[in-house]
Write a protein that holds these residues in place. Structure first.
Motif, PDB file in Angstrom:
ATOM      1  N   UNK A 134      -2.365  -4.793 -10.840  1.00 35.87           N
ATOM      2  CA  UNK A 134      -3.291  -4.057 -11.385  1.00 35.87           C
ATOM      3  C   UNK A 134      -2.815  -2.563 -11.936  1.00 35.87           C
ATOM      4  N   UNK A 135      -3.546  -1.972 -12.762  1.00 39.71           N
ATOM      5  CA  UNK A 135      -3.257  -0.552 -13.107  1.00 39.71           C
ATOM      6  C   UNK A 135      -3.759   0.271 -12.087  1.00 39.71           C
ATOM      7  N   UNK A 136      -2.885   1.266 -11.507  1.00 41.44           N
ATOM      8  CA  UNK A 136      -3.198   1.957 -10.558  1.00 41.44           C
ATOM      9  C   UNK A 136      -3.155   3.513 -11.218  1.00 41.44           C
ATOM     10  N   UNK A 137      -2.612   4.470 -10.390  1.00 40.44           N
ATOM     11  CA  UNK A 137      -2.542   5.844 -11.020  1.00 40.44           C
ATOM     12  C   UNK A 137      -1.089   6.400 -10.391  1.00 40.44           C
ATOM     13  N   UNK A 138      -0.529   7.396 -11.056  1.00 36.69           N
ATOM     14  CA  UNK A 138       0.857   7.890 -10.807  1.00 36.69           C
ATOM     15  C   UNK A 138       0.581   8.928  -9.640  1.00 36.69           C
ATOM     16  N   UNK A 139      -0.721   9.201  -9.007  1.00 36.62           N
ATOM     17  CA  UNK A 139      -0.977   9.702  -7.975  1.00 36.62           C
ATOM     18  C   UNK A 139      -0.589   9.346  -6.647  1.00 36.62           C
ATOM     19  N   UNK A 140      -0.634   7.851  -6.664  1.00 40.01           N
ATOM     20  CA  UNK A 140      -0.156   7.183  -5.203  1.00 40.01           C
ATOM     21  C   UNK A 140       1.324   6.958  -5.479  1.00 40.01           C
ATOM     22  N   UNK A 141       1.957   7.429  -6.530  1.00 33.09           N
ATOM     23  CA  UNK A 141       3.540   7.347  -6.246  1.00 33.09           C
ATOM     24  C   UNK A 141       4.153   8.370  -5.406  1.00 33.09           C
ATOM     25  N   UNK A 142       5.250   8.185  -4.996  1.00 31.43           N
ATOM     26  CA  UNK A 142       5.871   9.183  -3.979  1.00 31.43           C
ATOM     27  C   UNK A 142       6.124  10.464  -4.531  1.00 31.43           C
ATOM     28  N   UNK A 143       5.970  11.578  -4.188  1.00 33.57           N
ATOM     29  CA  UNK A 143       6.305  13.136  -4.654  1.00 33.57           C
ATOM     30  C   UNK A 143       7.967  12.950  -4.866  1.00 33.57           C
ATOM     31  N   UNK A 144       8.443  13.404  -5.961  1.00 33.91           N
ATOM     32  CA  UNK A 144       9.717  13.128  -6.144  1.00 33.91           C
ATOM     33  C   UNK A 144      10.311  14.483  -5.113  1.00 33.91           C
ATOM     34  N   UNK A 145       9.906  15.772  -5.016  1.00 39.78           N
ATOM     35  CA  UNK A 145      10.312  16.979  -4.356  1.00 39.78           C
ATOM     36  C   UNK A 145       9.793  17.223  -3.089  1.00 39.78           C
ATOM     37  N   UNK A 183      -7.385   8.820  -3.956  1.00 36.42           N
ATOM     38  CA  UNK A 183      -7.528   8.110  -2.680  1.00 36.42           C
ATOM     39  C   UNK A 183      -8.278   6.850  -2.788  1.00 36.42           C
ATOM     40  N   UNK A 184      -9.046   6.452  -3.801  1.00 39.70           N
ATOM     41  CA  UNK A 184      -9.578   5.081  -3.962  1.00 39.70           C
ATOM     42  C   UNK A 184      -8.492   4.035  -4.263  1.00 39.70           C
ATOM     43  N   UNK A 185      -7.352   4.706  -5.175  1.00 40.68           N
ATOM     44  CA  UNK A 185      -6.310   3.873  -5.559  1.00 40.68           C
ATOM     45  C   UNK A 185      -5.453   3.626  -4.217  1.00 40.68           C
ATOM     46  N   UNK A 186      -5.456   4.723  -3.418  1.00 43.77           N
ATOM     47  CA  UNK A 186      -4.405   4.556  -2.342  1.00 43.77           C
ATOM     48  C   UNK A 186      -4.969   3.469  -1.046  1.00 43.77           C
ATOM     49  N   UNK A 187      -6.070   3.258  -1.089  1.00 47.21           N
ATOM     50  CA  UNK A 187      -6.916   2.286  -0.299  1.00 47.21           C
ATOM     51  C   UNK A 187      -6.490   0.986  -0.781  1.00 47.21           C
TER      52      UNK A 187
END
Length: 214
Positions: A104-115, A136-140
Protein backbone atom coordinates in the motif's frame (compact mmCIF):
# COMPACT_ATOMS: atom_id res chain seq x y z
CA UNK A 1 0.38 -12.09 -12.02
CA UNK A 2 -3.14 -11.32 -10.85
CA UNK A 3 -3.41 -8.03 -8.94
CA UNK A 4 -6.34 -6.45 -7.14
CA UNK A 5 -6.15 -2.69 -6.69
CA UNK A 6 -8.03 -0.37 -4.35
CA UNK A 7 -7.81 3.37 -5.00
CA UNK A 8 -6.95 2.72 -8.62
CA UNK A 9 -8.43 5.94 -10.02
CA UNK A 10 -6.50 8.37 -7.84
CA UNK A 11 -3.31 10.18 -8.84
CA UNK A 12 -0.95 7.40 -7.77
CA UNK A 13 -3.34 4.50 -8.26
CA UNK A 14 -4.05 5.09 -11.92
CA UNK A 15 -0.34 5.34 -12.68
CA UNK A 16 0.19 2.03 -10.91
CA UNK A 17 -2.70 0.38 -12.79
CA UNK A 18 -1.35 1.62 -16.12
CA UNK A 19 2.06 0.10 -15.38
CA UNK A 20 0.56 -3.20 -14.24
CA UNK A 21 -1.47 -3.52 -17.44
CA UNK A 22 1.55 -2.59 -19.57
CA UNK A 23 3.49 -5.38 -17.86
CA UNK A 24 0.78 -7.86 -18.81
CA UNK A 25 -0.67 -8.35 -15.33
CA UNK A 26 -4.33 -9.23 -14.96
CA UNK A 27 -5.54 -6.23 -12.97
CA UNK A 28 -8.82 -6.01 -11.07
CA UNK A 29 -9.81 -2.59 -9.76
CA UNK A 30 -12.64 -1.88 -7.32
CA UNK A 31 -14.18 1.48 -8.25
CA UNK A 32 -17.04 3.59 -6.91
CA UNK A 33 -17.96 5.11 -10.29
CA UNK A 34 -17.64 2.80 -13.29
CA UNK A 35 -18.05 5.50 -15.93
CA UNK A 36 -15.40 7.70 -14.33
CA UNK A 37 -13.00 4.77 -14.02
CA UNK A 38 -13.39 3.93 -17.70
CA UNK A 39 -12.49 7.51 -18.59
CA UNK A 40 -9.32 7.45 -16.46
CA UNK A 41 -7.90 3.97 -16.96
CA UNK A 42 -6.59 2.20 -20.08
CA UNK A 43 -9.00 0.23 -22.24
CA UNK A 44 -7.48 -3.22 -21.97
CA UNK A 45 -8.46 -6.88 -21.85
CA UNK A 46 -6.12 -7.12 -18.88
CA UNK A 47 -8.32 -4.75 -16.85
CA UNK A 48 -11.40 -5.81 -14.88
CA UNK A 49 -13.45 -3.05 -13.26
CA UNK A 50 -15.78 -3.91 -10.38
CA UNK A 51 -18.17 -1.24 -9.17
CA UNK A 52 -18.54 -1.25 -5.42
CA UNK A 53 -17.47 0.20 -2.09
CA UNK A 54 -14.28 -0.64 -0.22
CA UNK A 55 -16.26 -0.39 3.03
CA UNK A 56 -18.59 -3.16 1.83
CA UNK A 57 -17.34 -6.71 2.55
CA UNK A 58 -19.30 -8.11 -0.39
CA UNK A 59 -17.55 -5.69 -2.78
CA UNK A 60 -14.17 -6.72 -1.39
CA UNK A 61 -15.11 -10.38 -1.78
CA UNK A 62 -15.78 -9.78 -5.48
CA UNK A 63 -12.48 -7.97 -5.94
CA UNK A 64 -10.24 -10.42 -4.05
CA UNK A 65 -10.57 -13.98 -5.35
CA UNK A 66 -8.59 -17.20 -4.90
CA UNK A 67 -6.68 -16.23 -8.06
CA UNK A 68 -5.47 -12.93 -6.56
CA UNK A 69 -1.70 -12.94 -6.01
CA UNK A 70 -1.21 -9.38 -4.79
CA UNK A 71 -3.49 -6.76 -3.25
CA UNK A 72 -2.36 -3.17 -3.75
CA UNK A 73 -3.95 -0.15 -2.09
CA UNK A 74 -3.53 3.44 -3.15
CA UNK A 75 -6.54 4.55 -1.11
CA UNK A 76 -6.28 8.07 0.23
CA UNK A 77 -7.43 9.31 3.59
CA UNK A 78 -10.59 11.31 4.02
CA UNK A 79 -12.73 12.59 6.86
CA UNK A 80 -14.53 9.22 6.95
CA UNK A 81 -11.43 7.24 8.04
CA UNK A 82 -11.85 4.93 5.06
CA UNK A 83 -8.42 3.33 5.58
CA UNK A 84 -8.94 2.21 9.16
CA UNK A 85 -12.53 1.18 8.42
CA UNK A 86 -11.66 -0.92 5.36
CA UNK A 87 -8.39 -2.62 6.32
CA UNK A 88 -10.06 -5.24 8.51
CA UNK A 89 -12.34 -6.34 5.67
CA UNK A 90 -9.43 -6.46 3.22
CA UNK A 91 -7.15 -8.50 5.47
CA UNK A 92 -9.93 -10.88 6.45
CA UNK A 93 -10.71 -11.55 2.79
CA UNK A 94 -7.05 -12.14 1.94
CA UNK A 95 -6.70 -14.62 4.81
CA UNK A 96 -9.94 -16.33 3.82
CA UNK A 97 -9.50 -16.62 0.06
CA UNK A 98 -5.87 -16.47 -1.01
CA UNK A 99 -2.18 -16.40 -0.12
CA UNK A 100 -1.74 -12.94 -1.64
CA UNK A 101 0.63 -10.35 -0.23
CA UNK A 102 -0.49 -6.80 0.50
CA UNK A 103 1.22 -3.55 -0.46
CA UNK A 104 0.00 0.00 0.00
CA UNK A 105 0.84 3.65 -0.36
CA UNK A 106 0.95 5.07 3.16
CA UNK A 107 2.45 8.31 4.46
CA UNK A 108 5.80 9.52 5.78
CA UNK A 109 3.95 10.51 8.94
CA UNK A 110 4.02 6.93 10.25
CA UNK A 111 7.75 6.53 9.76
CA UNK A 112 9.98 6.75 12.81
CA UNK A 113 11.08 10.22 13.83
CA UNK A 114 14.79 10.52 13.09
CA UNK A 115 15.69 12.72 16.04
CA UNK A 116 12.98 11.97 18.61
CA UNK A 117 13.24 8.37 19.77
CA UNK A 118 10.02 6.50 20.33
CA UNK A 119 7.89 8.83 18.20
CA UNK A 120 6.41 8.63 14.76
CA UNK A 121 7.15 11.58 12.47
CA UNK A 122 3.60 12.90 12.76
CA UNK A 123 4.07 13.07 16.54
CA UNK A 124 7.36 14.95 16.27
CA UNK A 125 8.70 18.35 15.28
CA UNK A 126 9.78 16.83 11.94
CA UNK A 127 6.18 17.02 10.71
CA UNK A 128 4.88 20.37 9.49
CA UNK A 129 1.25 19.26 9.19
CA UNK A 130 -1.21 20.83 11.62
CA UNK A 131 -3.70 17.95 11.46
CA UNK A 132 -2.73 14.42 12.47
CA UNK A 133 -5.98 12.71 11.47
CA UNK A 134 -4.69 11.36 8.14
CA UNK A 135 -1.55 9.96 9.76
CA UNK A 136 -3.61 8.28 12.47
CA UNK A 137 -5.77 6.65 9.79
CA UNK A 138 -2.61 5.26 8.13
CA UNK A 139 -1.22 4.24 11.52
CA UNK A 140 -4.23 2.01 12.15
CA UNK A 141 -3.46 0.17 8.91
CA UNK A 142 0.18 -0.29 9.95
CA UNK A 143 -0.82 -1.62 13.36
CA UNK A 144 -3.28 -4.09 11.84
CA UNK A 145 -0.67 -5.33 9.38
CA UNK A 146 1.85 -5.94 12.16
CA UNK A 147 -0.70 -8.15 13.89
CA UNK A 148 -1.49 -10.17 10.76
CA UNK A 149 0.27 -13.16 9.20
CA UNK A 150 0.10 -11.62 5.72
CA UNK A 151 3.20 -10.50 3.85
CA UNK A 152 3.07 -6.71 3.48
CA UNK A 153 4.94 -3.58 2.39
CA UNK A 154 4.07 0.05 3.13
CA UNK A 155 5.52 2.68 0.81
CA UNK A 156 5.64 5.92 2.80
CA UNK A 157 6.17 8.99 0.59
CA UNK A 158 7.00 12.51 1.62
CA UNK A 159 4.88 15.43 0.34
CA UNK A 160 3.17 14.46 -2.93
CA UNK A 161 3.30 17.12 -5.63
CA UNK A 162 2.09 17.00 -9.23
CA UNK A 163 4.51 17.97 -11.97
CA UNK A 164 7.82 16.73 -13.33
CA UNK A 165 10.07 14.66 -11.08
CA UNK A 166 12.83 16.64 -9.41
CA UNK A 167 15.26 13.75 -9.24
CA UNK A 168 15.63 9.99 -8.68
CA UNK A 169 13.70 8.25 -5.93
CA UNK A 170 15.69 7.47 -2.79
CA UNK A 171 14.47 5.24 0.02
CA UNK A 172 15.22 4.14 3.56
CA UNK A 173 13.80 1.52 5.90
CA UNK A 174 11.44 2.97 8.54
CA UNK A 175 12.77 6.53 8.14
CA UNK A 176 12.34 9.33 5.62
CA UNK A 177 15.58 9.82 3.67
CA UNK A 178 17.31 13.02 4.71
CA UNK A 179 16.94 16.05 2.48
CA UNK A 180 13.90 14.94 0.48
CA UNK A 181 11.09 17.47 0.12
CA UNK A 182 8.63 16.04 -2.39
CA UNK A 183 7.74 13.22 -4.76
CA UNK A 184 5.36 12.96 -7.72
CA UNK A 185 2.51 10.43 -8.03
CA UNK A 186 4.28 8.99 -11.09
CA UNK A 187 7.48 8.42 -9.12
CA UNK A 188 5.60 6.78 -6.25
CA UNK A 189 3.74 4.44 -8.59
CA UNK A 190 6.88 3.50 -10.52
CA UNK A 191 8.88 2.78 -7.35
CA UNK A 192 6.04 0.77 -5.83
CA UNK A 193 5.51 -1.24 -9.00
CA UNK A 194 9.21 -2.03 -9.28
CA UNK A 195 9.33 -3.25 -5.67
CA UNK A 196 6.00 -4.94 -4.95
CA UNK A 197 7.72 -8.35 -5.12
CA UNK A 198 10.89 -7.25 -3.31
CA UNK A 199 11.03 -9.74 -0.45
CA UNK A 200 13.63 -7.67 1.39
CA UNK A 201 10.89 -5.04 1.81
CA UNK A 202 8.45 -7.44 3.46
CA UNK A 203 7.03 -6.28 6.80
CA UNK A 204 8.76 -2.91 6.46
CA UNK A 205 7.84 0.72 6.04
CA UNK A 206 9.78 2.22 3.14
CA UNK A 207 10.36 5.97 3.33
CA UNK A 208 10.62 7.47 -0.16
CA UNK A 209 11.19 10.85 -1.78
CA UNK A 210 12.92 12.43 -4.75
CA UNK A 211 16.54 13.42 -4.36
CA UNK A 212 16.93 16.96 -5.65
CA UNK A 213 20.06 18.74 -6.73
CA UNK A 214 21.56 20.91 -3.99
Amino acid sequence: MNITVFGGTGRTGRNFVTQAIAAGYQTTVLVRDLARAKSLLPDSKKLILIEGDVLDPDSIKKAITPETELVFSALSTDKQNVLSRSIGHILSRIEEATTADFAAISTAGILNARHEAGKYRFQSSESKRKSTEAAKDHLTVYERLKESSIGWILFCPTYILDGPAKGPVVWEFDLLPEGVRQITPESIAAFAFENICNTSFHSRRIGIGEKTEQ
